[in-house]
Design an enzyme around this catalytic site. Structure first.
Site, short mmCIF file in Angstrom:
data_model
loop_
_atom_site.label_atom_id
_atom_site.label_comp_id
_atom_site.label_asym_id
_atom_site.label_seq_id
_atom_site.Cartn_x
_atom_site.Cartn_y
_atom_site.Cartn_z
N SER A 42 17.14 35.86 78.67
CA SER A 42 17.47 36.69 79.83
C SER A 42 18.89 36.45 80.33
O SER A 42 19.31 35.30 80.54
CB SER A 42 16.47 36.35 80.94
N GLY A 43 19.60 37.53 80.57
CA GLY A 43 20.95 37.42 81.11
C GLY A 43 20.94 36.84 82.51
O GLY A 43 21.77 35.99 82.86
N LEU A 44 19.97 37.30 83.30
CA LEU A 44 19.85 36.77 84.66
C LEU A 44 19.61 35.26 84.63
O LEU A 44 20.29 34.50 85.33
CB LEU A 44 18.68 37.48 85.39
N ASP A 54 24.84 37.22 87.69
CA ASP A 54 24.48 38.07 86.54
C ASP A 54 25.45 39.26 86.48
O ASP A 54 25.03 40.41 86.47
CB ASP A 54 23.02 38.52 86.72
N ASP A 81 19.25 39.44 75.71
CA ASP A 81 19.68 40.41 76.71
C ASP A 81 21.21 40.51 76.55
O ASP A 81 21.94 39.65 77.01
CB ASP A 81 19.29 39.85 78.09
N ASP A 83 23.24 42.63 77.82
CA ASP A 83 23.89 43.38 78.90
C ASP A 83 24.43 44.71 78.36
O ASP A 83 23.68 45.45 77.76
CB ASP A 83 24.99 42.52 79.57
N GLU A 110 22.04 47.64 77.63
CA GLU A 110 21.67 48.57 78.70
C GLU A 110 22.80 49.56 78.94
O GLU A 110 23.98 49.23 78.77
CB GLU A 110 21.32 47.79 79.98
N LYS A 116 28.54 44.50 84.31
CA LYS A 116 27.32 45.03 84.92
C LYS A 116 26.86 44.15 86.08
O LYS A 116 27.40 43.07 86.32
CB LYS A 116 26.22 45.16 83.87
N ASN A 118 22.99 42.94 88.06
CA ASN A 118 21.55 42.92 87.84
C ASN A 118 20.93 44.19 88.40
O ASN A 118 21.33 44.69 89.45
CB ASN A 118 20.93 41.68 88.49
N SER A 119 19.93 44.71 87.69
CA SER A 119 19.32 45.99 88.06
C SER A 119 18.64 45.96 89.42
O SER A 119 18.42 47.01 90.03
CB SER A 119 18.29 46.40 87.01
N ARG A 155 18.32 50.09 76.32
CA ARG A 155 17.66 50.01 77.63
C ARG A 155 18.15 51.14 78.52
O ARG A 155 19.35 51.28 78.74
CB ARG A 155 17.96 48.65 78.24
N HIS A 186 13.28 50.77 82.08
CA HIS A 186 13.23 49.80 83.18
C HIS A 186 12.92 50.51 84.50
O HIS A 186 13.35 51.65 84.73
CB HIS A 186 14.56 49.07 83.28
C1 SPV Z 1 17.26 39.91 82.66
O1 SPV Z 1 16.27 39.19 82.57
O2 SPV Z 1 18.40 39.50 82.74
C2 SPV Z 1 17.09 41.36 82.67
C3 SPV Z 1 15.87 41.92 83.20
O3 SPV Z 1 18.01 42.04 82.29
S1 SPV Z 1 16.15 42.35 84.80
O4 SPV Z 1 16.53 41.16 85.54
O5 SPV Z 1 14.91 42.90 85.20
O6 SPV Z 1 17.22 43.32 84.85
MG MG Z 2 19.76 41.12 82.24
#
Ligand code: SPV
Ligand code: MG
Length: 503
Positions: A42-44, A54, A81, A83, A110, A116, A118-119, A155, A186
């Protein structure tokens, strides 16, 4: 099976599959041990673990370093991930190459713009990538992979950005056509309505991946009914570790003690196990130089022993790679035979005699390379003999060999004939320096002889002369001649004091 193939099979499987977040090698191992078939890098979580946001604050090569550790530490596939792919098509295809080099199974990109966010942070405000540009990126990534099973997942962030179902479908279809292996749709809603609507229209065109972080209360059975291919549990190892670390830190801070925490934290043994210490122990047996292999040492220490010389001897043994050193105390014997007691002491240490054991008295020290000379051959009993001896008034052992020392003697070895406590003219070829080795069969013979001698009434009075004579009658003993490279206590003390042996 290759990690790429494992992951491709997961995406292709008819049932709902799961992968679990990890953010470093340790968490990745934990995911694998839990039984998951794959890991979400996971990027986060990786950015949070690195202490940054992130927002592509960690450079892609810094992320790559983390991924490399994660991949090396595990045998299940990792989906990265990626990004936005860290730039345009060119950066993204280079990313694929670098991921493949690290046995990463796939990457998800994504359709946002670098750098970017975080979503779940102001999702609506985030610009989306141009569809054509993003399709070019997907194509470039697919064209650059060298392993056909490497997976690229596209994504779709249209629902996050509030662009609606129509655009989400349009983007997903374009990405499918561009060559993406699956679509991650997502949503940040707490219910599954958006995803459900998307799935209905999508109609099973291509595998779908979801991240139910915000709709966590939706029963997993619903995902199954929707024929979702893969669900990503995206950040729960990071979040659980924050909680656990915070509790532990707070408790230790307040209590200024470890007593209440010890029971609640993972035992150290588990940490070592997770690090794979067992594998290293096995590998050491296979690969370590013979010098360090199953070698130990026994030092016969007299009570009045001189500590600096013993310390130096231990240092030499350690330098050679011998860590297991048993110091056995020798009783001082009697006035006539002050060395008697060695055999009795050795008997008490017989369980420490192993595959390759160096035995020496504590009154000498020597250079590490003479240990090597002693341990070159297997299945032997080898004693070190200095041909250049003086007769002193302290107890000494004189040795006659089959061949006397000569500088022309090829490997400076000879068979042993006998040992005496006084030099005999034309018979003595050197002085036994009190250092010898037993290995393999030789070690077995040595132990048997000790057992046999132990049955004698005068056992406690026996000297090394009795021991070597008894061995000689059942097993050949080798002499290794050494000219110098060792010091007795007297000379050692003199050097320590005066700095030069010739002073
Ligand atoms: C991550 O885990 O970094 C993701 C998922 O990209 S989310 O945090 O839901 O965007
Ligand atoms: Mg991410």
């Amino acid at each position: 099976m290759k990690k790429t193939t494992q992951f491709r099979n997961l995406i292709a499987s008819k049932q709902l599959e799961f992968i679990m977040e990890a953010h470093n090698a340790l968490s990745a191992k934990i995911v694998e041990e839990a039984g998951f078939k794959g890991i979400w890098a996971s990027g986060l979580s990786i950015s949070a673990a690195l202490g940054v946001r992130d927002n592509n604050e960690a450079s892609w090569t810094q992320v790559l370093e983390v991924l490399e550790f994660m991949s090396d530490a595990t045998s299940i596939p990792i989906l990265v991930d990626g990004d936005t792919g860290y730039g345009n098509f060119n950066n993204a295809r280079r990313l694929v190459k670098k991921l493949e080099q690290r046995s990463i199974a796939g990457v998800c990109i994504e359709d946002k713009v670098f750098p970017k966010s975080n979503s779940f942070i102001k999702g609506e405000e985030q610009p989306l990538a141009n569809i054509d540009e993003f399709c070019g990126k997907i194509k470039a990534m697919k064209d650059s992979q060298s392993d056909e099973d490497f997976v690229v997942i596209a994504r779709v962030e249209a629902l996050i950005a509030g662009r609606g179902l129509k655009e989400a479908l349009q983007r997903a279809e374009a990405y499918r056509k561009a060559g993406a292996d699956a679509i991650l749709i997502h949503s940040k809603r707490s219910d599954i309505s958006e995803i459900e609507a998307f799935v209905k229209e999508w109609g099973g065109r291509h595998p779908l991946v979801i991240v139910p972080t915000k709709y966590y209360s939706v029963p997993t059975e619903r995902f199954r009914k929707l024929s979702i291919s893969l669900a990503i549990w995206a950040n729960h190892n990071l979040r659980s570790s924050i909680k656990a670390m915070r509790e532990t830190s707070n408790q230790i801070y307040l209590e200024e003690s470890l007593i209440n925490v010890e029971r609640t934290v993972t035992p150290l043994e588990d940490v070592f196990r997770l690090q794979g210490m067992e594998e290293l122990a096995a590998a050491e047996k296979t690969y370590l130089a013979a010098s360090e292999k199953n070698m130990n040492a026994i030092i016969l220490v007299t009570k009045s022993g001189y500590h600096p010389i013993l310390k130096d001897q231990i240092h030499q043994l350690n330098t050679f790679g011998i860590r297991e050193i048993h110091k056995i105390e020798v009783s001082e014997g009697n006035r006539q035979n002050p060395k008697n007691g060695d055999v009795y002491a050795l008997y008490s240490a017989r369980d420490q005699i192993g595959e390759n054991t160096i035995i020496s008295n504590s009154e000498i020290t020597y250079k590490e390379y003479i240990i090597e000379e002693l341990t070159k051959e297997n299945n032997k009993i080898t004693i070190l003999v200095d041909p250049d001896y003086e007769w002193k008034d302290s107890p000494q052992y004189f040795v006659k060999g089959k061949i006397p020392y000569s500088k022309w003697l090829y490997d400076q070895t000879s068979d042993f004939i006998e040992m005496t406590d006084k030099p005999v003219r034309d018979q003595t070829h050197g002085e036994f320096i009190g250092l010898w080795s037993v290995s393999g069969k030789g070690a077995g013979v040595f132990k048997n002889v000790l057992e046999k001698l132990a049955r004698r009434k005068d056992f406690k009075q026996l000297s090394l002369i009795d021991l070597f004579t008894a061995i000689q009658s059942v097993h050949p003993i080798s002499i290794k001649y050494t000219n110098g490279s060792w010091l007795d206590r007297k000379t050692f003390t003199k050097i320590q004091k005066d700095g030069d042996i010739n002073d």
